[in-house]
Design a protein around this motif. Structure first.
Motif, PDB file in Angstrom:
ATOM      1  N   THR A 167       2.442   0.558 -12.034  1.00 60.62           N
ATOM      2  CA  THR A 167       1.086   0.476 -11.496  1.00 60.62           C
ATOM      3  C   THR A 167       0.454   1.855 -11.496  1.00 60.62           C
ATOM      4  O   THR A 167       1.111   2.863 -11.297  1.00 60.62           O
ATOM      5  CB  THR A 167       1.095  -0.059 -10.052  1.00 60.62           C
TER       6      THR A 167
ATOM      7  N   GLU B 154     -12.044  -5.254  -6.675  1.00 61.70           N
ATOM      8  CA  GLU B 154     -11.462  -6.212  -7.620  1.00 61.70           C
ATOM      9  C   GLU B 154     -12.539  -6.866  -8.475  1.00 61.70           C
ATOM     10  O   GLU B 154     -12.356  -7.080  -9.677  1.00 61.70           O
ATOM     11  CB  GLU B 154     -10.667  -7.283  -6.875  1.00 61.70           C
TER      12      GLU B 154
ATOM     13  N   THR C 182      -1.229  -5.706   2.166  1.00 61.16           N
ATOM     14  CA  THR C 182      -1.031  -5.616   0.723  1.00 61.16           C
ATOM     15  C   THR C 182      -2.373  -5.446   0.024  1.00 61.16           C
ATOM     16  O   THR C 182      -3.389  -5.998   0.449  1.00 61.16           O
ATOM     17  CB  THR C 182      -0.323  -6.867   0.171  1.00 61.16           C
ATOM     18  N   ARG C 183      -2.364  -4.690  -1.048  1.00 62.27           N
ATOM     19  CA  ARG C 183      -3.559  -4.445  -1.846  1.00 62.27           C
ATOM     20  C   ARG C 183      -3.385  -5.088  -3.222  1.00 62.27           C
ATOM     21  O   ARG C 183      -2.279  -5.348  -3.671  1.00 62.27           O
ATOM     22  CB  ARG C 183      -3.796  -2.936  -1.997  1.00 62.27           C
TER      23      ARG C 183
ATOM     24  N   GLU D 243      -3.156  -2.021 -12.558  1.00 64.23           N
ATOM     25  CA  GLU D 243      -4.058  -1.066 -11.927  1.00 64.23           C
ATOM     26  C   GLU D 243      -4.405  -1.471 -10.499  1.00 64.23           C
ATOM     27  O   GLU D 243      -4.773  -2.604 -10.223  1.00 64.23           O
ATOM     28  CB  GLU D 243      -5.332  -0.941 -12.773  1.00 64.23           C
ATOM     29  N   TRP D 244      -4.279  -0.513  -9.611  1.00 63.52           N
ATOM     30  CA  TRP D 244      -4.674  -0.722  -8.224  1.00 63.52           C
ATOM     31  C   TRP D 244      -6.192  -0.814  -8.116  1.00 63.52           C
ATOM     32  O   TRP D 244      -6.921  -0.083  -8.778  1.00 63.52           O
ATOM     33  CB  TRP D 244      -4.219   0.440  -7.345  1.00 63.52           C
TER      34      TRP D 244
ATOM     35  N   ALA E  29       0.833  -1.209   0.000  1.00 61.94           N
ATOM     36  CA  ALA E  29       0.000   0.000   0.000  1.00 61.94           C
ATOM     37  C   ALA E  29       0.862   1.252   0.000  1.00 61.94           C
ATOM     38  O   ALA E  29       0.526   2.258  -0.604  1.00 61.94           O
ATOM     39  CB  ALA E  29      -0.923  -0.002   1.217  1.00 61.94           C
TER      40      ALA E  29
ATOM     41  N   SER F 230       1.926   4.419  -5.523  1.00 62.09           N
ATOM     42  CA  SER F 230       1.495   3.442  -4.527  1.00 62.09           C
ATOM     43  C   SER F 230      -0.023   3.449  -4.395  1.00 62.09           C
ATOM     44  O   SER F 230      -0.714   4.340  -4.916  1.00 62.09           O
ATOM     45  CB  SER F 230       2.116   3.765  -3.167  1.00 62.09           C
ATOM     46  N   TRP F 231      -0.539   2.481  -3.652  1.00 55.95           N
ATOM     47  CA  TRP F 231      -1.980   2.429  -3.397  1.00 55.95           C
ATOM     48  C   TRP F 231      -2.441   3.668  -2.628  1.00 55.95           C
ATOM     49  O   TRP F 231      -3.485   4.247  -2.935  1.00 55.95           O
ATOM     50  CB  TRP F 231      -2.314   1.159  -2.631  1.00 55.95           C
TER      51      TRP F 231
ATOM     52  N   ILE G 271      -3.308  -5.668  -7.223  1.00 55.09           N
ATOM     53  CA  ILE G 271      -3.033  -5.046  -8.519  1.00 55.09           C
ATOM     54  C   ILE G 271      -3.639  -5.947  -9.586  1.00 55.09           C
ATOM     55  O   ILE G 271      -3.438  -7.162  -9.568  1.00 55.09           O
ATOM     56  CB  ILE G 271      -1.518  -4.916  -8.767  1.00 55.09           C
TER      57      ILE G 271
ATOM     58  N   PRO H 121      -3.736   3.961 -10.783  1.00 55.45           N
ATOM     59  CA  PRO H 121      -5.013   3.731 -10.117  1.00 55.45           C
ATOM     60  C   PRO H 121      -6.160   3.513 -11.079  1.00 55.45           C
ATOM     61  O   PRO H 121      -6.180   4.072 -12.159  1.00 55.45           O
ATOM     62  CB  PRO H 121      -5.228   5.013  -9.334  1.00 55.45           C
TER      63      PRO H 121
END
Length: 277
Positions: free
Chosen positions: A45, A181, A263-264, A238-239, A37, A139-140, A266, A47
Motif C-alpha cells: 500500500t 475515496e 480502519t481506512r 493506495e490509501w 490506520a 500505514s495510513w 485502500i 499514499p
C-alpha cells in the motif's frame, strides 16, 4: 471552489478530470477494502496525495521539489460510484450510488516514488526498493505524515492536524493531502468504458500477480487511463482519506467516508492481487 491537488503514490498520496457522468461497474479499479490506520506489517500500500491550494494558486510544477510527478487537472462533476448488482467480480460493499464532486483538484499521474518519499521522510520506506519504484508497506498514518512533510518542504500549509492517532483535515489549507475515496474513483474511471483504468486489457494497464513477477514496478510503464493517470488498477494499492464503512444508497455530495471507525480505505489493485474485472 478552490482547486485541489493530489499526488498518486504507491502509498497514497495518488491515489488520485472534466465534469461528466461516469459508468459504474465491478472493475478492478473499483476494488476497495479496509486497512488499519496504524502500522500492521509490510503490505503493498502507498499514499495517494492531493493538495488543496488557494484559488489563485497554480498546480505544482514537476520541479517544485525536484521529484514531484506531473499533475493533471480534475474538474467538478457527477458520476455513479460502486458496481452494478450481478456483475462478475462485484464485492457486496460496492453499492451503486450517485456522487457529486463540487471541488476541482489535480492528481499526480504516477504513484509516489521511494525517491520522493525518502526526500521528505527520514527512513520512511522499507529497504530493497529502487528510487523510481512506488513506495510501499506504509500505514495510513505514515501517509498522513508524508503529506504534511511534503507540504512543509514545498512551502505549503499542511492539510492535517495530527495528535497521535487523531487526525483532522483542514480543508482551507493549501498543502498536499490524500484524495477522498470518491475523488480517487472518479479519477480512476476517467469517464472511460472498460474493465480497467485505461481499457479492457489488464496486461496493458495494470501490474497484478500474473504479470508483476512478484514485485512493484516503476510508474508510467503501462498504458494510462483517459486522464493520463497510471497504475490505478494495479501495482500498489493506495490509501485514501475515508474511514471504511457502508456506501449510501442515495446521492451524496463530496463524501468523506464513515463518521467513525478505526480502519481506512485502500483503493486499487496491487502486484500481489489476481486480475479482477
Amino acid at each position: 471552489a478552490a482547486p485541489a491537488w493530489m499526488i498518486a503514490a504507491g502509498v497514497v498520496v495518488a491515489g488520485l478530470l472534466a465534469a461528466a457522468v461516469a459508468v459504474g461497474g465491478a472493475v478492478m479499479f473499483s476494488q476497495r477494502g479496509p486497512g488499519p490506520a496504524a502500522p500492521a506489517g509490510p503490505v503493498p500500500t502507498s499514499p495517494s496525495v492531493v493538495a488543496t491550494p488557494a484559488p489563485a494558486a497554480a498546480p505544482p510544477a514537476s520541479g517544485e521539489n525536484g521529484l514531484l510527478p506531473r499533475f493533471v487537472a480534475v474538474s467538478p462533476g457527477r458520476f455513479t460510484m460502486g458496481a452494478q448488482a450481478g456483475e462478475v467480480g462485484r464485492f457486496k460493499d460496492e453499492v451503486e450510488h450517485p456522487v457529486v464532486l463540487s471541488r476541482a483538484y489535480s492528481m499526480a499521474t504516477t504513484e509516489v516514488s521511494r525517491g520522493l518519499w525518502e526526500s521528505v521522510v527520514a527512513g520512511g520506506s522499507p529497504p530493497g526498493q529502487g528510487a523510481d519504484l512506488p513506495v510501499e508497506g506504509v500505514s495510513w498514518l505514515d501517509a498522513i505524515a508524508f503529506c504534511n512533510a511534503l507540504s512543509a518542504a514545498s512551502g505549503r500549509t499542511p492539510a492535517y492536524f495530527v495528535d497521535g492517532a487523531l487526525v483532522r483535515w483542514s480543508q482551507e489549507a493549501d498543502g498536499y493531502r490524500l484524495p477522498t475515496e470518491a475523488e480517487w474513483e472518479y479519477a480512476a474511471r476517467a469517464q472511460q468504458l472498460g474493465a480497467f483504468a485505461g481499457g479492457d486489457s489488464a496486461g496493458a494497464t495494470a501490474w497484478f500477480v500474473a504479470t508483476s513477477n512478484g514485485s512493484a514496478h516503476a510508474g508510467a510503464l503501462l498504458a494510462p487511463n483517459r486522464f493520463g493517470l497510471y497504475d490505478m488498477s494495479g501495482n500498489v494499492g493506495e490509501w485514501v482519506w475515508d474511514r471504511y464503512g457502508d456506501y449510501p444508497v442515495v446521492e451524496v455530495s463530496d463524501p468523506e467516508g464513515a463518521g467513525d471507525g478505526e480502519t481506512r480505505v485502500i483503493r486499487g489493485g496491487s502486484y500481489k492481487d489476481p486480475e479482477r474485472a
